[in-house]
Design a protein around this motif. Structure first.
Motif, mmCIF file in Angstrom:
data_model
loop_
_atom_site.group_PDB
_atom_site.id
_atom_site.type_symbol
_atom_site.label_atom_id
_atom_site.label_comp_id
_atom_site.label_asym_id
_atom_site.label_seq_id
_atom_site.Cartn_x
_atom_site.Cartn_y
_atom_site.Cartn_z
ATOM 1 N N ALA A 2 151.444 -25.440 17.484
ATOM 2 C CA ALA A 2 151.760 -25.745 18.884
ATOM 3 C C ALA A 2 152.835 -24.818 19.415
ATOM 4 O O ALA A 2 152.818 -24.434 20.573
ATOM 5 N N ARG A 5 151.500 -21.805 20.944
ATOM 6 C CA ARG A 5 150.651 -21.976 22.123
ATOM 7 C C ARG A 5 151.459 -22.186 23.400
ATOM 8 O O ARG A 5 150.900 -22.095 24.481
ATOM 9 N N ILE A 6 152.744 -22.555 23.294
ATOM 10 C CA ILE A 6 153.503 -22.720 24.523
ATOM 11 C C ILE A 6 153.665 -21.362 25.186
ATOM 12 O O ILE A 6 153.731 -20.337 24.521
ATOM 13 N N ARG A 7 153.704 -21.350 26.517
ATOM 14 C CA ARG A 7 153.594 -20.075 27.225
ATOM 15 C C ARG A 7 154.352 -20.133 28.542
ATOM 16 O O ARG A 7 154.226 -21.082 29.307
ATOM 17 N N LEU A 159 152.830 -31.045 26.539
ATOM 18 C CA LEU A 159 152.189 -29.796 26.112
ATOM 19 C C LEU A 159 151.823 -28.923 27.305
ATOM 20 O O LEU A 159 152.080 -27.717 27.318
ATOM 21 N N ASP A 164 150.861 -25.125 27.215
ATOM 22 C CA ASP A 164 149.858 -25.289 26.165
ATOM 23 C C ASP A 164 148.744 -26.192 26.672
ATOM 24 O O ASP A 164 148.895 -27.409 26.766
ATOM 25 N N THR A 167 145.912 -27.446 22.967
ATOM 26 C CA THR A 167 146.038 -28.623 22.099
ATOM 27 C C THR A 167 145.407 -29.861 22.735
ATOM 28 O O THR A 167 144.664 -30.587 22.060
#
Length: 453
Positions: A2, A5-7, A159, A164, A167
């Protein structure tokens, strides 16, 4: 992971960011709608047209509880996105901890109130006696899962606020397969009927919740301390200022929908079944709109946190164009293939099928033609939420309710049951006009206080 995947959405092409963020959500929504469609198809085909009507009679009350939960968690995520965009990770962690506590309190209160409200509300909606039992059973089970639904929506909102969107997609895909398998087992295998379909949905939601929880725990920039879970006045005020109007907006919209349902219920079981079949496709019509909406909220929220108004405007132009094109493609597909899809839900004698299908397709065609309006509604409502303005979106909920109720109550008096079909598109139109105007007024106000970047 995870964490990978954070952006950040404060750099790079807005079009690519919005589409790449929205696509996983769209795929996830496709799967989510798939198990809604399977639920409806299994119940409609295996249990019968009466059970399908029972689902329809329960729809708006069920949607109200879900909408309140989603409203709070979506509002909470706005603050998270703004702290993430500003790279203030301590405040981000505080907002997550307080959101957990507030969501738990809201879920328990809603669980108690919803169980008490089932029979009185279904009575007020003129629910026919021959489908009342099925509606009550379905809602008892679905409302029993409110804490699970609240946990999933909060975790997915965290998320998405951090960029993200993959997920939540994987969680929904997993839940879809679980739900379909349990639908087949509970309804077709064990013959548990409408209760089996509800139980399968709640269990599948629990699976998706556990998956999201495991991934949120891997995000290292969220470092929760015990004090973060305490309801400190400044954080609670900030979260409720954003979450409460969105939750109220969804509740208000639901009230309008329930009034429409009460009018629909007067036209008998076959009309209810046809109306329900189309309403079960509403999620498919709206799939891309909600996905673009989540993308726009995160994008605008992060860029507002970074004080990049120019990027917000650039992203909104791109989002509106992409949403308009998407809505036209989906509308064309529904007009061409809608009857085939509706046929999955409707069973009974040839006369019952013909009558229900005519009602369902007519309603579907009118909603499809109005899809561009719905998509603009989502884009501009989500943009305002990203800007931290949840009051105008809440006001748009009042507009939706007023228009929906007005059309549903009075137009059928003039032109018969045909009038009820126009309530939905009319409500979208009224809300969209307010939201578009509100967005430009809000941006004009911000441009006077922030440097152009």
């Amino acid at each position: 992971m995870a964490q990978q995947r954070i952006r950040s959405m404060t750099e790079g092409s807005p079009v690519k960011l919005l589409i790449s963020f929205a696509l996983p959500l769209m795929v996830g929504n496709v799967f989510q709608q798939l198990y809604t469609v399977v639920d409806t198809a299994v119940v409609g085909q295996m249990v019968g047209v009466g059970a399908l009507a029972s689902l329809g009679a329960a729809d708006w009350l069920n949607w109200m509880t879900l909408g309140i939960i989603q409203g709070f968690t979506q509002g909470f995520a706005i603050l998270m996105a703004q702290y993430f965009g500003a790279k203030d990770y301590r405040q981000l962690s505080r907002s997550v901890g307080a959101s957990v506590t507030l969501s738990a309190i809201a879920a328990l209160l809603l669980l108690a109130v919803s169980q008490l409200a089932i029979l009185p509300v279904l009575g007020l909606l003129n629910t026919p006696a021959d489908i009342l039992g099925g509606s009550v059973l379905y809602l008892r089970i679905m409302f029993g899962g409110i804490p699970i639904v609240a946990a999933y929506n909060l975790l997915a909102s965290i998320l998405r606020a951090l960029g993200d969107s993959k997920t939540p997609l994987y969680a929904v895909v997993l839940a879809t397969f679980v739900n379909i398998a349990l639908d087949l087992l509970f309804v077709m295998g064990f013959h548990w009927g409408i209760g089996g379909a509800a139980g399968a949905t709640v269990f599948a939601q629990a699976v998706s919740t556990l998956y999201c929880y495991g991934n949120v725990r891997k995000i290292t920039i969220i470092r929760l301390e015990k004090t973060d879970f305490k309801l400190q006045r400044d954080m609670v005020a900030a979260l409720l200022r954003l979450g409460s109007p969105v939750a109220l907006q969804n509740a208000i919209i639901s009230v309008g929908g329930m009034v429409v349902q009460s009018v629909v219920n007067r036209f008998g079981m076959l009309f209810i079944a046809g109306f329900t079949a189309t309403n079960k496709l509403y999620g498919i019509l709206e799939i891309a709109a909600t996905s673009y909406g989540y993308a726009v909220t995160s994008y605008v929220g992060q860029n507002l946190g970074a004080k990049l108004l120019g990027r917000i405007r650039q992203g909104m132009r791109a989002a509106a164009l992409v949403a308009l094109i998407t809505s036209m493609v989906i509308a064309a597909a529904m007009l061409l293939f809608g009857k085939s899809i509706l046929g999955l839900f409707i069973s009974g004698t040839p006369e019952e099928i013909e009558a229900s299908m005519a009602i369902a397709y007519h309603y579907l065609a009118l909603m499809s033609l109005g899809l561009p309006i719905l998509y603009m509604l989502h884009i501009y409502r989500s943009a305002l939420m990203g800007l931290g303005d949840t009051v105008i979106p809440m006001s748009s909920g009042f507009v939706e309710m007023a228009v929906r109720i007005g059309i549903a109550l009075f137009l059928p008096l003039a032109i018969g049951q045909e009038g009820i079909y126009y309530a939905e598109v009319g409500a979208w139109t009224g809300a969209a006009l307010l939201l578009v105007a509100g967005y430009y007024v809000r941006m004009h106000g911000l441009s006077r206080n922030l440097p152009a970047r």
